[in-house]
Design a protein around this motif. Structure first.
Motif, mmCIF file in Angstrom:
data_model
loop_
_atom_site.group_PDB
_atom_site.id
_atom_site.type_symbol
_atom_site.label_atom_id
_atom_site.label_comp_id
_atom_site.label_asym_id
_atom_site.label_seq_id
_atom_site.Cartn_x
_atom_site.Cartn_y
_atom_site.Cartn_z
ATOM 1 N N CYS A 37 0.900 -1.267 0.011
ATOM 2 C CA CYS A 37 0.032 0.027 0.054
ATOM 3 C C CYS A 37 0.807 1.288 -0.026
ATOM 4 O O CYS A 37 1.651 1.575 0.900
ATOM 5 C CB CYS A 37 -0.613 -0.144 1.332
ATOM 6 N N ALA A 39 2.522 4.955 -0.086
ATOM 7 C CA ALA A 39 2.284 6.105 0.751
ATOM 8 C C ALA A 39 2.226 7.284 -0.092
ATOM 9 O O ALA A 39 2.889 7.566 -0.967
ATOM 10 C CB ALA A 39 3.438 6.174 1.810
ATOM 11 N N LYS A 45 1.886 8.094 9.523
ATOM 12 C CA LYS A 45 1.844 6.771 9.842
ATOM 13 C C LYS A 45 1.689 6.623 11.371
ATOM 14 O O LYS A 45 1.427 5.272 11.626
ATOM 15 C CB LYS A 45 3.262 6.124 9.439
ATOM 16 N N TYR A 173 8.110 8.062 10.896
ATOM 17 C CA TYR A 173 7.929 7.399 9.557
ATOM 18 C C TYR A 173 8.160 6.017 9.441
ATOM 19 O O TYR A 173 8.292 5.500 8.266
ATOM 20 C CB TYR A 173 8.472 8.573 8.403
ATOM 21 N N ARG A 200 1.171 -5.796 5.262
ATOM 22 C CA ARG A 200 1.317 -4.607 6.188
ATOM 23 C C ARG A 200 2.200 -4.815 7.275
ATOM 24 O O ARG A 200 2.516 -5.783 7.972
ATOM 25 C CB ARG A 200 -0.218 -4.410 6.553
ATOM 26 N N VAL A 201 2.865 -3.590 7.777
ATOM 27 C CA VAL A 201 3.891 -3.850 8.699
ATOM 28 C C VAL A 201 3.537 -2.628 9.461
ATOM 29 O O VAL A 201 3.372 -1.470 9.377
ATOM 30 C CB VAL A 201 5.294 -3.348 8.007
ATOM 31 N N GLN A 220 11.949 3.099 6.774
ATOM 32 C CA GLN A 220 10.501 3.663 6.359
ATOM 33 C C GLN A 220 9.675 2.935 5.263
ATOM 34 O O GLN A 220 8.646 3.118 5.247
ATOM 35 C CB GLN A 220 10.724 4.974 6.466
ATOM 36 N N ASP A 221 10.502 2.686 4.192
ATOM 37 C CA ASP A 221 9.973 2.078 2.965
ATOM 38 C C ASP A 221 9.283 0.894 3.165
ATOM 39 O O ASP A 221 8.487 0.488 2.262
ATOM 40 C CB ASP A 221 10.720 2.390 1.756
ATOM 41 N N ASP A 222 9.479 0.145 4.195
ATOM 42 C CA ASP A 222 8.755 -1.219 4.694
ATOM 43 C C ASP A 222 7.977 -1.005 5.700
ATOM 44 O O ASP A 222 7.584 -2.143 6.105
ATOM 45 C CB ASP A 222 10.078 -2.205 4.947
ATOM 46 N N VAL A 223 7.740 0.026 6.278
ATOM 47 C CA VAL A 223 6.405 0.308 7.598
ATOM 48 C C VAL A 223 5.378 0.957 7.495
ATOM 49 O O VAL A 223 5.642 2.175 6.682
ATOM 50 C CB VAL A 223 7.692 0.650 8.715
ATOM 51 N N ASP A 224 4.326 0.555 7.277
ATOM 52 C CA ASP A 224 3.250 1.201 7.428
ATOM 53 C C ASP A 224 2.619 2.129 8.403
ATOM 54 O O ASP A 224 2.236 3.223 8.271
ATOM 55 C CB ASP A 224 1.846 0.262 6.875
ATOM 56 N N GLY B 27 -1.175 4.028 -4.341
ATOM 57 C CA GLY B 27 -2.125 3.337 -3.523
ATOM 58 C C GLY B 27 -1.741 1.894 -3.743
ATOM 59 O O GLY B 27 -0.484 1.642 -3.535
ATOM 60 N N ASN B 356 6.213 2.615 -2.687
ATOM 61 C CA ASN B 356 6.537 1.987 -1.522
ATOM 62 C C ASN B 356 5.740 2.664 -0.148
ATOM 63 O O ASN B 356 5.051 3.530 -0.348
ATOM 64 C CB ASN B 356 8.262 1.904 -1.175
ATOM 65 N N ARG B 357 6.204 2.207 1.039
ATOM 66 C CA ARG B 357 5.419 2.611 2.163
ATOM 67 C C ARG B 357 5.742 3.989 2.666
ATOM 68 O O ARG B 357 5.404 4.255 3.646
ATOM 69 C CB ARG B 357 5.785 1.663 3.228
ATOM 70 N N GLY B 358 6.571 4.689 1.810
ATOM 71 C CA GLY B 358 6.869 6.023 2.268
ATOM 72 C C GLY B 358 8.352 6.271 1.942
ATOM 73 O O GLY B 358 9.317 6.075 2.890
#
Lengths: 511, 511
Positions: A37, A39, A45, A173, A200-201, A220-224, B27, B356-358
């Motif tokens: 998903c 961001a 976050k 983040y 989801r993380v 951060q790119d791996d954490v929702d 998304g 990615n997630r951010g």
């Protein structure tokens, strides 16, 4: 007593890929596609509670969630998350936890109530193990190796809907590290895999720092989502500092013999690499090797694994150029990891996954292993106790045995009137083909596959014997007790996966 | 002059997803499955030559190979690999290079000869750009952003058969870093993505060190083969040290105005984050902000991007708590990255991938951007020169503009008798909706979408004008020259992808 064969299909587990050899399934592997998903800039976050995070992730009945065990027996995150899941009325949850400790006792209640129906882990001890043995878990427990768990996640054999990361330090983040905060645990090698493959993380922290949380272990790119809580665990139990060298004469004798074996093997030269568990005998082997390395002025390349203060001392004394660390066992390891760039974190995949481009275990010279039982084929059991209860599991046992040039099992011949060298182990954790020798207080048995090693040890005057001789000595020491009867044709309560995902054994309930 | 619309299908490129807004495709995203040739313990990775590695990878006609540009205009790896590929008689190769510099001139020859038929990159200058403009490349050039390239690789839009990594330091099992060796370049942020998704990964190094090559930037579990060569590049060109603050009065005036805009925006407070390119005006903005941050005792959270000595000085002066570094621009940046744990590497995905997630760009307060042209819709062209030749491309331009709270274009009104503020840019690189203001030597135009910003700048007494007024001033300065005629209905030689993979523009050959 003959065991029924492992069936081709196991209810609640699925079709079985049978174990056919430790290296039969190395080759082309596939890492699964991942849904992310992404961001939108400007959206934060941080969520106010674990409950809010569970809802934001859209967690549903039947979902798989994952946890890691860097907080060891001090972890409070699994309990807190499961309590919220139960109170939300969710059912049929499958838990993929890198290890389960006594502190996770509340999970046994969720298993009994049906909130949790599946469990996969590399190590299991305490009340949850007892609940599984009593048959409360609806699906068979899946026992993996540390590398096999990473492989399963990467391959999509385990699909994680939500990964929960206990983060000693986090920023808003989702950058995470384990070196700061009151719950500092060192590296975060296990969830490094989970966060790459989970839908989801969620990071749960008790130390939210200003952005960014450098040095970053999980990015951060791996954490929702990020949730701040008052406490993620009990710091006294996280790095418990209980790793101590044995002081028992028999343990010390085994350790000295193991060090003799290492020296005689010809591997104790510059570039030497080494791993050991945190048990008392293993640490005594490290202490012996330390003296010999110093005396011979040998500089090793690396020590690996869960890192203990003993290994840190060897590293700081210049006996190893580096440490590869998937998890810290004590405070000294945490401090060293924080301080030293040659003390390097590794993910569970880099550590031990057989299906990547080369794990650290592949370059191990020597691995010192424990055993609950060893049998005449050198198979090792670290899964099942004599009472039929699960007492642990592979962790990195099978992974390091497969990778190391010299995989040594160190064990006393008997423990509490039970023989440890038996005809047939109650459960196969690590296949005998990956074990090179068994070191006991009354002699060393070399695997017949390793005639080269036997010759070296014989030349060095080591007390060699056959595994059959060790079995006889073991039975004498135990008081003539044969192998404990293995549970018969009861329901399969656990499936033991080898690191490549094949099934090497099953555990059955007492009939 | 009206342009033909972007077609729905482009020969040699495929079906077109049309750009429909900078945030229209954030998304659910999918990361592609990956094939991995897993490593058997005991098998080494070192091969004697690039040729041997190409053969070991099974490279075939039609394959896609990737390179990265951390060695900048000193890189010799792309040339060396392409020479071997050509001499092996391979054809129809597609090259995915993070950037292409003048040093890569031999690639132009391989394009003309048909060894290379496709090229995807985020930045292109020099002889290869000229070869593309002359129509030699069989398939349209695909121009990406840095984040868009990472996205495309992760999504499988670009499937890399073999990734070649120029490694300033490597060990025999494929751990790599950029901080050691004679060709030290700092971080390795671009290939961090490639190695995760390529079928095969080859590291090429001129500094093979004893295992392990700590501190590790790219880990062994992602590298198949290692090749040692005498030299991977010319160190004098790798970190060329040419990043200098402008000394031209107009540039300094623009920089001071840009700093005024930043201050008036309200963003220059504790926690401030900042990125700028390495151009002379951009560096002058950084210098102005440095003074103001010091005077106001502001501690920023991070500076990001390609890291320059200017940013390192600000970091070391305590003006930023950390640096996020995808690539070093000079030696000072390399040394700082080597030394300081708060100087953090980031992958191109962590830096700028919209899927990615951010990404780090999402948390940028201020981005200082350059422009070849800006038009009345605030669209920016950094792709196409007035002569119709490709002069660069987005790099991180579109990524940072989309992420930053305040994306400022700094530009003189005219250059060499060409107006820089025009009715319609010759090629859209960065969509105007992501540009907040244009700062020139004769005034600041705020995007009408940012009435809030306009009000703040007006209150602060900044010299505001409309973009139309800037256009008129620009034409006057240039000598009344209108926008250069845009090439008409010729063949499409380049497809400009926005960071989300949609097509924002095309470049056509002169009819």
């Amino acid at each position: 007593m003959t065991q029924p064969p492992v069936p081709d299909f196991i209810e609640g587990y699925g079709p079985v890929k049978h174990f056919t050899g430790a290296f039969a399934h190395i080759g082309l592997a596939t890492r699964a596609a991942v849904k992310v998903c992404s961001a939108r800039p400007g959206i934060g976050k941080v969520l106010p509670s674990i409950r809010a995070a569970i809802r934001a992730c859209g967690l549903r009945d039947g979902a798989t969630i994952s946890f890691h065990h860097h907080l060891r027996n001090g972890d409070d995150v699994l309990r807190a998350v499961m309590a919220e899941i139960a109170s939300l009325g969710l059912r049929d949850i499958r838990v993929a936890a890198s290890s389960v400790f006594p502190v996770h006792a509340p999970l046994a209640g969720h298993i009994e109530s049906g909130v949790v129906t599946g469990l996969a882990t590399a190590y299991l001890s305490g009340p949850v193990a007892e609940a599984v043995a009593r048959g409360f878990l609806q699906r068979p427990l899946v026992m993996q190796t540390h590398g096999g768990r990473a492989r399963a996640i990467e391959a999509g054999d385990i699909h994680i809907d939500v990964a929960f990361v206990a983060a000693p330090t986090a920023d808003i983040y989702g950058n995470l590290n384990g070196v700061g905060g009151k719950s500092a645990c060192g590296t975060l090698g296990y969830p490094m895999v989970d966060v790459k493959y989970a839908d989801r993380v969620v990071a749960i922290t008790d130390c939210l720092v200003p952005y960014p949380a450098c040095p970053i272990d999980i990015t951060q790119d791996d954490v929702d989502f990020v949730v701040e809580v008052p406490s993620i665990g009990d710091p006294r139990q996280i790095v418990s500092g209980t790793t101590r060298v044995t002081d028992k004469p028999e343990g010390l004798k085994i350790a000295a013999t193991a060090a003799d074996v290492v020296e005689a093997s010809g591997l104790l030269v510059d570039g030497f690499s080494f791993q050991t568990g945190a048990g008392g005998v293993s640490l005594a082997v490290a202490a012996c090797l330390r003296e010999r390395m110093a005396a011979k002025r040998i500089t090793g390349s690396f020590a690996a694994g869960g890192i203990t203060g003993t290994l840190v001392e060897m590293f700081e004394a210049g006996l190893f150029r580096s440490l590869f660390n998937v998890q810290c066992f004590d405070l000294k390891a945490v401090e060293s990891y924080r301080r030293d760039a040659a003390h390097q974190a590794m993910s569970a995949s880099m550590y031990a996954n057989p299906h990547n481009r080369g794990a650290v275990v592949n370059l191990l010279d020597v691995m010192i292993l424990g055993a609950a039982e060893v049998d005449l084929d050198f198979n090792v059991n670290v899964t099942l106790g004599s009472s039929g209860v699960i007492i642990g599991g592979s962790g990195g046992h099978s992974d390091t045995a497969a990778g190391a040039k010299l995989a040594l099992v160190t064990t006393q011949l008997a423990a509490r009137h039970h023989p440890k060298i038996v005809d047939c182990v109650a459960s196969v954790t690590t296949p005998g083909e990956t074990i090179d020798a068994v070191v006991t207080e009354e002699g060393v048995a070399v695997n017949p596959r390793r005639a080269d090693l036997r010759d070296r040890l014989a030349s060095a005057g080591l007390p060699l014997c056959t595994i059959e001789e060790l079995r006889s000595k073991s039975q004498r020491r135990a008081g003539g007790d044969p192998s404990p009867p293995r549970a018969g044709g009861g329901r399969i309560v656990a499936v033991v996966e080898y690191r490549d995902g094949t099934v090497i054994d099953v555990v059955r309930a007492s009939a």
